[in-house]
Design an enzyme around this catalytic site. Structure first.
Site, PDB file in Angstrom:
ATOM      1  N   CYS A 115       1.082  -0.798   0.283  1.00  0.00           N
ATOM      2  CA  CYS A 115       0.100   0.120   0.246  1.00  0.00           C
ATOM      3  C   CYS A 115       0.843   1.072  -0.217  1.00  0.00           C
ATOM      4  O   CYS A 115       0.099   2.313  -0.163  1.00  0.00           O
ATOM      5  CB  CYS A 115      -0.964  -0.010   1.706  1.00  0.00           C
ATOM      6  N   HIS A 255      -3.387   7.567   3.098  1.00  0.00           N
ATOM      7  CA  HIS A 255      -3.577   6.379   2.688  1.00  0.00           C
ATOM      8  C   HIS A 255      -4.925   6.010   3.123  1.00  0.00           C
ATOM      9  O   HIS A 255      -4.931   6.235   3.937  1.00  0.00           O
ATOM     10  CB  HIS A 255      -2.604   4.948   2.770  1.00  0.00           C
ATOM     11  N   ASN A 285     -10.265   1.028   0.477  1.00  0.00           N
ATOM     12  CA  ASN A 285      -8.929   0.413   0.146  1.00  0.00           C
ATOM     13  C   ASN A 285      -8.505   0.390  -1.017  1.00  0.00           C
ATOM     14  O   ASN A 285      -9.037  -1.255  -1.580  1.00  0.00           O
ATOM     15  CB  ASN A 285      -7.899  -0.591   1.039  1.00  0.00           C
TER      16      ASN A 285
HETATM   17  O1  UT7 Z   1      -3.851  -1.288   3.650  1.00  0.00           O
HETATM   18  C1  UT7 Z   1      -2.958  -2.145   3.906  1.00  0.00           C
HETATM   19  C2  UT7 Z   1      -3.031  -2.156   5.933  1.00  0.00           C
HETATM   20  N1  UT7 Z   1      -4.001  -2.400   6.490  1.00  0.00           N
HETATM   21  C3  UT7 Z   1      -4.479  -2.329   7.008  1.00  0.00           C
HETATM   22  O2  UT7 Z   1      -4.016  -1.027   7.844  1.00  0.00           O
HETATM   23  C4  UT7 Z   1      -5.607  -2.692   7.838  1.00  0.00           C
HETATM   24  C5  UT7 Z   1      -5.541  -2.193   9.341  1.00  0.00           C
HETATM   25  N2  UT7 Z   1      -6.316  -3.027   9.910  1.00  0.00           N
HETATM   26  C6  UT7 Z   1      -7.951  -2.800  10.453  1.00  0.00           C
HETATM   27  O3  UT7 Z   1      -8.528  -1.921   9.747  1.00  0.00           O
HETATM   28  C7  UT7 Z   1      -8.539  -3.454  11.709  1.00  0.00           C
HETATM   29  O4  UT7 Z   1      -7.812  -4.749  12.230  1.00  0.00           O
HETATM   30  C8  UT7 Z   1      -9.899  -4.393  10.800  1.00  0.00           C
HETATM   31  C9  UT7 Z   1     -10.758  -3.474  10.123  1.00  0.00           C
HETATM   32  C10 UT7 Z   1      -9.212  -5.226   9.864  1.00  0.00           C
HETATM   33  C11 UT7 Z   1     -10.370  -5.123  12.119  1.00  0.00           C
HETATM   34  O5  UT7 Z   1     -11.086  -4.414  13.043  1.00  0.00           O
HETATM   35  P1  UT7 Z   1     -10.472  -4.509  14.304  1.00  0.00           P
HETATM   36  O6  UT7 Z   1     -11.504  -3.882  15.369  1.00  0.00           O
HETATM   37  O7  UT7 Z   1      -9.091  -4.700  14.579  1.00  0.00           O
HETATM   38  O8  UT7 Z   1     -11.496  -6.208  14.631  1.00  0.00           O
HETATM   39  P2  UT7 Z   1     -10.536  -7.333  14.887  1.00  0.00           P
HETATM   40  O9  UT7 Z   1      -9.476  -8.014  13.880  1.00  0.00           O
HETATM   41  O10 UT7 Z   1      -9.731  -6.927  16.617  1.00  0.00           O
HETATM   42  O11 UT7 Z   1     -11.986  -7.971  15.391  1.00  0.00           O
HETATM   43  C12 UT7 Z   1     -12.506  -7.934  15.995  1.00  0.00           C
HETATM   44  C13 UT7 Z   1     -14.523  -8.875  15.713  1.00  0.00           C
HETATM   45  C14 UT7 Z   1     -13.570 -10.230  15.791  1.00  0.00           C
HETATM   46  O12 UT7 Z   1     -14.575 -11.196  16.556  1.00  0.00           O
HETATM   47  P3  UT7 Z   1     -14.235 -11.859  18.340  1.00  0.00           P
HETATM   48  O13 UT7 Z   1     -13.149 -12.840  17.906  1.00  0.00           O
HETATM   49  O14 UT7 Z   1     -13.525 -10.567  18.480  1.00  0.00           O
HETATM   50  O15 UT7 Z   1     -15.317 -12.510  18.391  1.00  0.00           O
HETATM   51  C15 UT7 Z   1     -14.011 -10.139  14.610  1.00  0.00           C
HETATM   52  O16 UT7 Z   1     -13.840 -12.008  13.867  1.00  0.00           O
HETATM   53  O17 UT7 Z   1     -14.760  -8.510  14.961  1.00  0.00           O
HETATM   54  C16 UT7 Z   1     -14.969  -9.687  14.155  1.00  0.00           C
HETATM   55  N3  UT7 Z   1     -15.107  -9.337  12.868  1.00  0.00           N
HETATM   56  C17 UT7 Z   1     -16.231  -8.496  12.210  1.00  0.00           C
HETATM   57  N4  UT7 Z   1     -17.279  -9.078  12.771  1.00  0.00           N
HETATM   58  C18 UT7 Z   1     -18.217  -8.504  11.409  1.00  0.00           C
HETATM   59  C19 UT7 Z   1     -14.069  -9.023  11.851  1.00  0.00           C
HETATM   60  N5  UT7 Z   1     -14.509  -9.159  11.045  1.00  0.00           N
HETATM   61  C20 UT7 Z   1     -15.824  -8.662  11.036  1.00  0.00           C
HETATM   62  C21 UT7 Z   1     -17.022  -8.082   9.858  1.00  0.00           C
HETATM   63  N6  UT7 Z   1     -17.934  -8.010  10.355  1.00  0.00           N
HETATM   64  N7  UT7 Z   1     -17.184  -7.604   9.119  1.00  0.00           N
END
Ligand code: UT7
Length: 336
Positions: A115, A255, A285
């Site tokens: 990215c 970004h 993204n």
């Molecule tokens: O451009 C390249 C660089 N990439 C980035 O900068 C991305 C960086 N990361 C992020 O933007 C975030 O970490 C995400 C958007 C990918 C995820 O958000 P988060 O707040 O970090 O969520 P998490 O991965 O800690 O997951 C929290 C919960 C999990 O459930 P449990 O284990 O707590 O029960 C996930 O399974 O949210 C769940 N979850 C979802 N729930 C509903 C993950 N994706 C989804 C979804 N809908 N689409």
């Protein structure tokens, strides 16, 4: 007389198909509310159709740039394509784009730093202008992220979209253009964000396909933490060493990976939300499309002399920030 590399034009293209949060709700276990609150994304564009690669969008963006700036293809001396989703491993997507728009007197190549590639490519293209050896350089960011997204993986499929945008770089002797940059990599970040197969380490096999190794693998929460810290650190560093206060900065061009990362970076820089370019809501993204697509979306609001801070973070890990003084009044450029 010092030569700087000024952006003198912009071109953009996003595909027509709109993938909404409502449609994703039908594909995976997610909700519009979760996606909006955790990422800031409402919809993204998807390039549909057989045999349609990133070059399809790159060609449309570069053609738009040539049309808007009245540049003839034979005048272009270098085209760099920033892409993480090349049409093929080789030849370079840059060559396919050059051929597609009739650029025949140039050399062209791809760069891939996930990215952050658009920023790295902008800095690279600027060097050819600053050296005095090249007068018209195009940098195009083009990514068909839908090609490497697993649409059964709810954590990733909500994030990404397809798109492309391009900038023209030309020499300037009045102090406009790329003025400073901090660009970094930390290869230990490989573990948290990568595509496992398809390269030389793990060429495609039935097994790699069965194990879904040709898709983005991301440990989101770890990447999120690194992104917030790294992007804010380098943006702040670029501001400090150029003696820029938040009042001096007209626009932060970040970004677009997650609106919460963007907000955290802006807060750290002390830049208010009215100065932050955003298109994540509509495009998600788009990897190397995000920054030039933002510039294109906001072109009519850009003024000659505006100080812009560009900042990115991506897989690798890679990250960086560029300080740019805008070279023209965007409202005088006819939107095409
Ligand atoms: O451009 C390249 C660089 N990439 C980035 O900068 C991305 C960086 N990361 C992020 O933007 C975030 O970490 C995400 C958007 C990918 C995820 O958000 P988060 O707040 O970090 O969520 P998490 O991965 O800690 O997951 C929290 C919960 C999990 O459930 P449990 O284990 O707590 O029960 C996930 O399974 O949210 C769940 N979850 C979802 N729930 C509903 C993950 N994706 C989804 C979804 N809908 N689409």
């Amino acid at each position: 007389m010092k030569i700087t590399a000024a952006i003198t034009g912009l071109g953009a293209y996003v595909p027509d198909y709109v993938l909404t949060n409502a449609e994703l709700e039908k594909m995976v276990d997610t909700t519009n509310e979760w996606i909006l609150s955790r990422t800031g994304i409402s919809e993204r564009r998807i390039l549909k159709g057989e045999n349609q690669g990133s070059s399809v969008m790159g060609i449309r963006a570069v053609q738009n740039l040539l049309d808007k700036t009245g540049t003839r293809p034979e005048e272009v001396e270098l085209l760099i394509c920033a892409t993480t989703t090349p049409d093929m491993l080789f030849p370079a997507t840059a060559n396919i784009i050059s051929n597609g728009v009739g650029i025949a007197n140039a050399f062209s190549f791809d760069m891939n730093a996930a990215c952050s590639t658009f920023l790295f490519a902008l800095a690279t293209g600027a060097q050819f202008i600053q050296a005095g050896t090249h007068k018209k350089v195009i940098v195009v960011g083009a990514d068909k992220m839908s090609a490497i997204v697993d649409y059964t993986d709810r954590a990733n499929c909500i994030l990404f979209g397809d798109g492309a945008a391009a900038v023209l770089l030309e020499p300037n002797t009045e102090g406009y253009g790329v003025l400073d940059q901090v660009l970094r990599t930390d290869g230990s970040g490989e573990a948290y964000l990568h595509q496992k197969a398809g390269g030389s380490r793990r060429p495609p096999t039935h097994e790699t396909i069965d194990h879904k190794e040709h898709y983005i693998y991301q440990e989101g929460a770890t990447v999120f933490k690194f992104a917030v810290k790294s992007m804010a650190d380098v943006a702040a560093q670029v501001m400090e060493r150029n003696h820029l206060t938040n009042d001096d900065v007209a626009w932060l061009v970040p970004h677009q990976a997650n609106k919460r990362i963007i907000d955290a970076t802006a807060n750290r820089m002390g830049v208010g939300p009215e100065k932050v370019m955003l298109n994540i809501t509509r495009y998600g993204n788009t990897t190397n499309g995000t920054i030039p697509l933002c510039l294109a979306d906001y072109e009519s609001q850009l003024r000659r002399g505006d100080n812009l801070i560009l900042a990115a973070f991506g897989g690798g890990f890679t990250w960086g920030s560029i300080y740019l003084k805008w070279a023209y009044d965007g409202d005088k450029v006819a939107a095409k």
